[in-house]
Scaffold this active site. Structure first.
Site, PDB file in Angstrom:
ATOM      1  N   GLY A 129       0.818  -1.205   0.000  1.00 26.58           N
ATOM      2  CA  GLY A 129       0.000   0.000   0.000  1.00 26.58           C
ATOM      3  C   GLY A 129       0.856   1.261   0.000  1.00 26.58           C
ATOM      4  CB  SER A 130       0.039   4.667   1.170  1.00 31.30           C
ATOM      5  OG  SER A 130      -1.177   4.720   0.458  1.00 31.30           O
ATOM      6  CB  THR A 131       4.459   1.804   3.506  1.00 34.52           C
ATOM      7  OG1 THR A 131       4.152   0.524   2.940  1.00 34.52           O
ATOM      8  CG2 THR A 131       3.627   2.013   4.764  1.00 34.52           C
ATOM      9  CG  ASN A 132       5.584   0.503  -3.049  1.00 35.29           C
ATOM     10  OD1 ASN A 132       6.585  -0.164  -2.889  1.00 35.29           O
ATOM     11  ND2 ASN A 132       5.161   0.878  -4.243  1.00 35.29           N
TER      12      ASN A 132
END
Length: 576
Positions: free
Chosen positions: A291-294
């Protein structure tokens, strides 16, 4: 008239018979002492000489400060020789042993009934005082043997990481298995001569080869921080009704793993009764879509290419058409102007796609590879998976967009932790490590080779991303609940749809927060990932509080003071 027999004839007959008998005895004697002597000696030795294995003491596994995480202590094995047990006292023996060993009497009685066997172990991990009490009953046919047993002082502490040993004393899972050759040592052996009563014959020959004790393994784990991470994680998994969770804490400068926690987790002192999934080290074995940690990787690729800066402005709608799919932000909103920093702080999927459109698929893929995706990290942690990073040539039209914000690829918690260690370390990726060193045969500590450092992005890009990540934890960002009073914190939330084989599709969510502090002079990074929470599912509200609790404890434990500086103001929305 009686006639006397011929005495001379009778004497000759008797002598012939005696000669025949003596010749038979002489022949048998020649056979026994001559031709068959070696065979008979060997058979006698087999009956008289008893070989024994002398178990080696297994080495300890300790934390970075030398506190025992896995240790070997003396124990006793209680066994029976059913043939030597008086049939009239079998019931008494069975009753006594069942009571003392806390085993069913029927089980003991069944062993005593096997009178053709001479050695049946009943219990292997008996404490020496209890074994002494049992032998004090002087039950004929009951014996004791010195051995060892493995203890885990922390119970479930670092359970998935440590693993456990089997009844034979060999490592079965985790570090116990991976470092079994070092920990196990080498068993010794001896042979003694026993009489008919199974007692040692005094003054007889014996042979003995002493066992070689195993060597110790020292980890990079900090026992106290590990405990704090497990407590915080376990509470949040239970509070949110989640399926599982993991926490990783790393030293930014060295890449050493300070804590690696999982929940739920098995008690290693009773591992046989725990389900397999509770014995796994999910932090390295479970793969998920990040998800957005990427998004920091997409940011790094675009900034390294020189196509954007933190202040580049985008007009961001709440949805965008990508090939045959319409992709959306987490919340509906009117088109708004956001800087690149604002896109990251508010975790806009649409804005991230717009940024990724400025670079090629190959450049984005190469950046993923540089950060370690699609390959094991080299940490040496047992059970580590490589995740899934499809070749860029195979990306579909919509996958090209979703990969930019962390859907369509899979990683482990350790891989994602390594990404943020790299950013916090000025763009230099340190190979994660878990073993600080081992002892040699003399007991001296031998440190592991220094971790390898590889530059992934420039120091300037890393510093800019760190500032953008501070905005994520600011009052306008999605990670405000990760803020720690007095410290500058940089980090990122992640909320990803969770693929589940049981439902053959996406069902549930993965909530993540990962960050580091002090943001301007990073020392520690931590990641918290919660799988399939039922009560709330956003990374900012589910995982960020775990990060805050663990990191706050770690900062105090390591006595890391605040830097005393303030984060510069970052522009999220340009003035109209």
């Amino acid at each position: 008239m009686l006639r006397l027999g011929n005495p001379a004839r009778r004497l000759r007959a008797a002598l012939v018979v005696m000669a025949i008998v003596l010749s038979l005895f002489a022949g048998r004697l020649v056979q026994l002492q001559g031709f068959d002597s070696k065979v008979l000696q060997a058979r006698a030795a087999e009956q008289r000489v008893r070989p024994e294995t002398l178990p080696a003491k297994r080495g300890s596994i300790t934390d970075a400060a030398g506190h025992d995480l896995a240790v070997t202590v003396e124990a006793r094995e209680i066994y029976v020789d059913p043939k030597d047990v008086d049939p009239a006292k079998r019931d008494l023996v069975a009753t006594t042993l069942a009571r003392e060993l806390n085993k069913p009497k029927e089980q003991i009685a069944a062993a005593l009934a096997k009178t053709t066997q001479r050695y049946i172990p009943l219990a292997r991990d008996v404490e020496p005082p209890r074994a002494k009490r049992i032998m004090g009953f002087e039950l004929k046919g009951v014996g004791v043997k010195e051995t060892y047993r493995r203890l885990y002082p922390g119970g479930s502490l670092a359970g998935g990481l440590l693993g456990f040993v089997g009844v034979d004393g060999r490592g079965l899972e985790g570090l116990e298995s991976a470092y079994d050759d070092i920990l196990a040592g080498k068993d010794g052996k001896q042979s003694v001569e026993l009489g008919a009563n199974r007692q040692r014959i005094p003054m007889t020959r014996s042979q003995r080869e002493a066992p070689v004790p195993g060597r110790d393994v020292r980890l990079t784990i900090d026992r106290d921080i590990q405990w704090a991470a497990e407590q915080a994680l376990d509470r949040q998994v239970n509070a949110t009704g989640a399926r599982s969770g993991s926490v990783i804490v790393m030293d930014v400068r060295t890449g050493q793993i300070v804590a690696m926690a999982n929940a739920p987790q098995a008690d290693l002192n009773a591992w046989q009764s725990a389900p397999a999934q509770e014995r796994a080290n999910r932090a390295v074995s479970e793969v998920f879509e990040p998800g957005s940690t990427n998004k920091v990787i997409t940011a790094a690729a675009a900034m390294e290419a020189g196509v954007v800066t933190p202040d580049t402005v985008f007009r961001v709608p709440d949805h965008i058409q990508c090939a045959d799919q319409q992709l959306r932000d987490a919340h509906p909103h009117k088109p708004e102007s956001l800087t690149f920093t604002g896109i990251l702080a508010e975790s806009s999927n649409v804005g991230t796609i717009m940024v990724s459109d400025k670079i090629s698929s190959q450049r984005l893929y190469d950046m993923f590879r540089s950060f370690g995706f699609g390959a094991r990290s080299g940490s040496g942690v047992p059970g580590e998976q490589a995740g899934l990073l499809p070749q860029w040539q195979t990306w579909s039209g919509s996958q090209r967009c979703t990969i930019a914000y962390g859907q369509g690829i899979s990683v482990t918690a350790l891989q994602m932790a390594s990404v943020y260690q790299t950013i916090a370390n000025g763009g230099v990726r340190m190979t994660p490590s878990i073993v600080a060193g081992t002892t040699d045969e003399h007991g001296a500590f031998v440190p592991s080779p220094a971790p390898k450092g590889t530059r992934v992005i420039s120091e300037a890009t890393a510093e800019k991303i760190a500032l953008m990540l501070e905005a994520v934890v600011g009052h306008e960002g999605t990670g405000e609940e990760a803020s720690i009073e007095g410290y500058r914190v940089a980090g990122k939330t992640g909320t990803a749809m969770r693929y589940d084989e049981k439902c053959a599709g996406y069902c549930g969510y993965t909530a993540t927060f990962v960050g580091f502090t002090p943001a301007d002079q990073p020392r520690l990074m931590a990641l918290a990932v919660i799988q399939d929470p039922k009560k709330d599912h956003y990374g900012g509200s589910v995982a960020a509080p775990v990060f805050k609790e663990v990191m706050t404890f770690a900062l105090k434990s390591r006595k890391i003071p605040p830097t005393g500086t303030k984060a510069p103001a970052m522009v999220l929305r340009p003035s109209e």
